[in-house]
Design a protein around this motif. Sequence first.
Motif, mmCIF file in Angstrom:
data_model
loop_
_atom_site.group_PDB
_atom_site.id
_atom_site.type_symbol
_atom_site.label_atom_id
_atom_site.label_comp_id
_atom_site.label_asym_id
_atom_site.label_seq_id
_atom_site.Cartn_x
_atom_site.Cartn_y
_atom_site.Cartn_z
ATOM 1 N N ARG A 127 15.477 -39.118 -16.254
ATOM 2 C CA ARG A 127 16.365 -38.801 -15.135
ATOM 3 C C ARG A 127 15.476 -38.271 -14.011
ATOM 4 N NH1 ARG A 127 19.290 -36.910 -19.441
ATOM 5 N NH2 ARG A 127 18.677 -34.760 -19.093
ATOM 6 N N PRO A 128 15.048 -39.133 -13.092
ATOM 7 C CA PRO A 128 14.098 -38.728 -12.057
ATOM 8 C C PRO A 128 14.671 -37.666 -11.126
ATOM 9 C CG PRO A 128 14.968 -40.916 -11.602
ATOM 10 C CD PRO A 128 15.449 -40.550 -12.960
ATOM 11 N N ASN A 129 13.802 -36.755 -10.684
ATOM 12 C CA ASN A 129 14.242 -35.689 -9.781
ATOM 13 C C ASN A 129 13.607 -35.804 -8.399
ATOM 14 O OD1 ASN A 129 11.633 -34.943 -10.305
ATOM 15 N ND2 ASN A 129 12.150 -33.120 -11.494
ATOM 16 N N ARG A 130 12.865 -36.863 -8.171
ATOM 17 C CA ARG A 130 12.295 -37.098 -6.843
ATOM 18 C C ARG A 130 12.006 -38.582 -6.667
ATOM 19 N NH1 ARG A 130 6.687 -37.824 -6.967
ATOM 20 N NH2 ARG A 130 5.667 -37.219 -8.924
ATOM 21 N N LYS A 131 11.801 -38.991 -5.429
ATOM 22 C CA LYS A 131 11.482 -40.387 -5.136
ATOM 23 C C LYS A 131 9.996 -40.646 -5.351
ATOM 24 C CE LYS A 131 15.245 -40.830 -1.801
ATOM 25 N NZ LYS A 131 15.664 -41.277 -0.465
ATOM 26 N N SER A 132 9.668 -41.877 -5.708
ATOM 27 C CA SER A 132 8.276 -42.205 -6.000
ATOM 28 C C SER A 132 8.032 -43.696 -5.826
ATOM 29 C CB SER A 132 7.936 -41.787 -7.435
ATOM 30 O OG SER A 132 6.639 -42.216 -7.784
ATOM 31 N N GLU A 136 6.541 -44.745 -13.209
ATOM 32 C CA GLU A 136 5.889 -44.224 -14.413
ATOM 33 C C GLU A 136 5.183 -42.891 -14.183
ATOM 34 O OE1 GLU A 136 1.944 -46.659 -15.146
ATOM 35 O OE2 GLU A 136 3.491 -47.934 -14.266
ATOM 36 N N GLU A 137 4.860 -42.554 -12.941
ATOM 37 C CA GLU A 137 4.198 -41.278 -12.695
ATOM 38 C C GLU A 137 5.155 -40.094 -12.850
ATOM 39 O OE1 GLU A 137 2.627 -41.493 -8.745
ATOM 40 O OE2 GLU A 137 4.504 -40.860 -7.785
ATOM 41 N N LEU A 138 6.456 -40.383 -12.980
ATOM 42 C CA LEU A 138 7.447 -39.327 -13.164
ATOM 43 C C LEU A 138 7.604 -38.936 -14.631
ATOM 44 C CD1 LEU A 138 10.225 -40.515 -10.684
ATOM 45 C CD2 LEU A 138 8.305 -38.962 -10.259
ATOM 46 N N GLY A 139 6.962 -39.679 -15.529
ATOM 47 C CA GLY A 139 6.976 -39.332 -16.937
ATOM 48 C C GLY A 139 8.227 -39.814 -17.653
ATOM 49 N N TYR A 140 8.676 -39.042 -18.638
ATOM 50 C CA TYR A 140 9.834 -39.413 -19.454
ATOM 51 C C TYR A 140 10.482 -38.127 -19.964
ATOM 52 C CZ TYR A 140 6.987 -38.118 -23.465
ATOM 53 O OH TYR A 140 6.225 -37.405 -24.358
ATOM 54 N N GLU A 141 11.701 -38.237 -20.450
ATOM 55 C CA GLU A 141 12.395 -37.090 -21.042
ATOM 56 C C GLU A 141 12.626 -37.270 -22.536
ATOM 57 O OE1 GLU A 141 15.853 -35.856 -18.896
ATOM 58 O OE2 GLU A 141 14.882 -36.178 -16.959
ATOM 59 N N LYS A 142 12.837 -38.514 -22.945
ATOM 60 C CA LYS A 142 13.079 -38.776 -24.355
ATOM 61 C C LYS A 142 12.548 -40.160 -24.694
ATOM 62 C CE LYS A 142 16.634 -38.189 -27.891
ATOM 63 N NZ LYS A 142 18.042 -37.815 -28.163
ATOM 64 N N GLU A 167 23.393 -43.407 -25.809
ATOM 65 C CA GLU A 167 24.533 -42.628 -26.269
ATOM 66 C C GLU A 167 24.236 -41.151 -26.509
ATOM 67 O OE1 GLU A 167 27.198 -46.003 -28.585
ATOM 68 O OE2 GLU A 167 25.805 -44.749 -29.762
ATOM 69 N N THR A 168 22.974 -40.822 -26.783
ATOM 70 C CA THR A 168 22.677 -39.443 -27.194
ATOM 71 C C THR A 168 22.091 -38.581 -26.087
ATOM 72 O OG1 THR A 168 20.479 -40.101 -28.003
ATOM 73 C CG2 THR A 168 22.310 -40.151 -29.587
ATOM 74 N N THR A 169 21.954 -39.113 -24.884
ATOM 75 C CA THR A 169 21.463 -38.301 -23.770
ATOM 76 C C THR A 169 22.588 -38.141 -22.746
ATOM 77 O OG1 THR A 169 20.579 -40.283 -22.674
ATOM 78 C CG2 THR A 169 19.076 -39.039 -24.077
ATOM 79 N N PRO A 170 22.541 -37.075 -21.943
ATOM 80 C CA PRO A 170 23.617 -36.803 -20.995
ATOM 81 C C PRO A 170 23.874 -37.961 -20.030
ATOM 82 C CG PRO A 170 22.179 -34.908 -21.191
ATOM 83 C CD PRO A 170 21.506 -36.018 -21.938
#
Length: 360
Positions: A127-132, A136-142, A167-170
């Motif tokens: 879920r990105p929090n900024r523009k880019s 891929e430089e924004l990483g990952y959460e799961k 299904e398992t992420t917000p």
Amino acid sequence: MKKEIIIQGPCNIKILEGEAKIIGIRLEKGQSIQINSNRTYTLIYNDNTKLEMNCKKLLDNLDLNWDKTAEELSESGGVILLLGSIDSGKTYLANLFANLATPNIKIIDADVGQSTLYLPSFVAELRPNRKSLILEELGYEKIDFFGDITPSTNPKLHVQKVLRLYETTPKEKLTVIDTDGWISGLKAMLHKFELIYSIDPDYIIIFDQKMKDTLPNNYRNRAIFFKSVNLHKSKSDRKNNRITKYKKYFSSAKRITIPSENLIGRQITDILYSAWGDYIQLLQEEPCIGYYISLDLLKGALLGLVKNREIIGAGLLADLTSNELVILSEKEGFSGLLLGYISLNDKFEERRIRFRKCKS
């Protein structure tokens, strides 16, 4: 009149008068942007816009209208599934959606061959929090571990991995699922149908008009056609992209020593282990007992690291000596390992791990 061109970096763009847009990022007078890679981008601006740039111009006089349609879909929200062949523009479009809908968007990277958010053979969510310029430089959460660079190895498992992330992420206002380019043949078509039925997307973006006619009847009215640009990477380019990802991740990884039974079971002799209620033999000797796995291929195996039943990272089996394994990884504190079908040599080139049942 709007102008739409495709440019390639590395280069710099500065707006002297008016405004321009690049992958959903708006640039106004006095603003500039630097492209550090050799990636390609669509630059959109009006006749009265004056800009200064040293980018390589690949195509101009385009009329793709990706930005306009993407803006409309971002406003409406929902779930979007991207379907298309290799290099049709799916990942670029996912990046465009991310920039337009941040922070109310969830991106699922289901392309295990040309992964964007994590390493090949993994599916990932962000879920990105900024523009880019580069998603891929924004990483990952799961993440989750599939274990191969093509879903054709086990299409049903691939769908299950994607569905689990979905299904398992917000939930977010907009969810975009970037799929792989495996679309040719009956098996590929059935895989994509299963993805469609499992996810039940509000929109299906396709890059080939013929694909619309192959969609299930009740989903054809959800399909939106996007013009594709023929800027295909070669097979060697895609391979080198994966090598670069492996090298970047594992070259700075820590060496972690764990008991060998965490992966291949209890050691019985130098070449024989007991696991999963059967035997594993690491050298091809007769008589062969249980299953045979080449020791040379096992070294370099790409692994999924498990903690509390969740995949937390990637590992590389660097060595196997006596009762111990040496794992390369950026992650520590894992409690289990998953073995896939991919092994890397000392140049980070992929090899396929094969499990052979010994003759009884």
